[in-house]
Design a protein around this motif. Structure first.
Motif, short mmCIF file in Angstrom:
data_model
loop_
_atom_site.label_atom_id
_atom_site.label_comp_id
_atom_site.label_asym_id
_atom_site.label_seq_id
_atom_site.Cartn_x
_atom_site.Cartn_y
_atom_site.Cartn_z
N ILE A 61 0.86 -1.18 0.00
CA ILE A 61 0.00 0.00 0.00
C ILE A 61 0.89 1.24 0.00
N PRO A 62 0.37 2.40 -0.39
CA PRO A 62 1.20 3.61 -0.39
C PRO A 62 1.58 4.01 1.03
N GLY A 63 2.83 4.39 1.20
CA GLY A 63 3.28 4.79 2.52
C GLY A 63 2.54 5.99 3.07
N ASN A 64 2.19 6.94 2.21
CA ASN A 64 1.53 8.14 2.69
C ASN A 64 0.06 7.90 3.06
N GLN A 65 -0.47 6.72 2.72
CA GLN A 65 -1.85 6.40 3.09
C GLN A 65 -1.93 5.41 4.25
N PHE A 66 -0.80 5.09 4.87
CA PHE A 66 -0.81 4.05 5.89
C PHE A 66 -1.78 4.38 7.03
N SER A 67 -1.73 5.59 7.57
CA SER A 67 -2.60 5.94 8.69
C SER A 67 -4.06 5.95 8.28
N MET A 68 -4.34 6.49 7.10
CA MET A 68 -5.73 6.50 6.61
C MET A 68 -6.25 5.09 6.43
N LEU A 69 -5.43 4.22 5.84
CA LEU A 69 -5.86 2.85 5.62
C LEU A 69 -6.01 2.09 6.93
N LYS A 70 -5.19 2.43 7.91
CA LYS A 70 -5.32 1.77 9.21
C LYS A 70 -6.69 2.06 9.82
N HIS A 71 -7.10 3.32 9.79
CA HIS A 71 -8.43 3.67 10.30
C HIS A 71 -9.52 3.00 9.47
#
Length: 220
Positions: A61-71
């Motif tokens: 997954i994109p590194g910059n979307q990690f937090s968004m994807l976690k939620h």
């Protein structure tokens, strides 16, 4: 590296609902004994069998979307924990990971590559491709040599019989591990279950029920 992967499951209907409805990924093929889900550049097929089977595989997954994807994931499925945390940073790969399990007990890892960015909201395009496929065997040395013969390099210097061995290139690897070793971020020990992986270059890697790996070329 992975063009397509085939796993086996005795939970076909539940798995189809999970990947299609919960993770909202595209189901490209539906049949009584199988379905195929598109995970970015990789097609993953689940085939029906009578016996339970589970695997470890990972998705870039994109590194910059990690937090968004976690939620986004946490709203749909519980994350796995290890040593009091539900995510981990791997310095060697410059990547963050989180883990969860699907209805069949597959240990699914989402790997946020810090050098890859995708801008916009979380969507199907956030799932880039299958990045790891676990290969479980009681013949680690022989299996490793078979993969080397296919032109796949080992990340590191020597095969470790009691550790994880990453064999591949770029951001995609087979994770070669001995039968019975505990999978990271899970309570499950690795078990041998058949699978098939077709690589982008046409090489087909098959893991048999006895833990032996064989190679062929697509079309043979």
């Amino acid at each position: 590296m992975f063009n397509s992967v085939t796993f086996y499951t005795d939970q076909l209907a539940a798995m189809r609902r999970f990947y299609g409805n919960i993770l909202e990924l595209e189901i490209t093929e539906r049949a009584e004994d199988r379905f195929t889900v598109r995970i970015g550049a990789t097609d993953v097929t689940f085939m029906a069998v009578d016996r339970p089977a589970f695997y470890h595989f990972a998705i870039n997954i994109p590194g910059n979307q990690f937090s968004m994807l976690k939620h986004w994931i946490q709203d749909r499925v519980p994350l796995n924990w290890e040593d009091g945390v539900d995510e981990v940073y791997f310095r060697a790969f410059d990547a963050d990971s989180m883990y969860f399990e699907d209805p069949a007990g597959n240990i699914v890892e989402l790997i946020g590559r810090r050098r890859k960015d995708v801008y916009g909201d979380v969507s199907r395009s956030s799932f880039l491709n299958v990045s790891e496929v676990g290969l479980v065997t009681n013949q680690v040395q022989e299996a490793g040599q078979t993969l080397f013969d296919a032109g796949l390099p080992l990340r590191g210097t020597d095969l470790e019989l009691d550790d994880l061995n990453f064999i591949g290139r770029g951001d995609a690897y087979f994770v070669l591990v001995r039968d019975g070793r505990k999978w990271y971020f899970s309570k499950r020990n690795a078990e041998i279950h058949p699978l098939e992986a077709k690589l982008i270059d046409g090489t087909v890697v098959r893991l048999g029920a006895e833990g032996k790996i064989s190679l062929s070329v697509s079309g043979e």
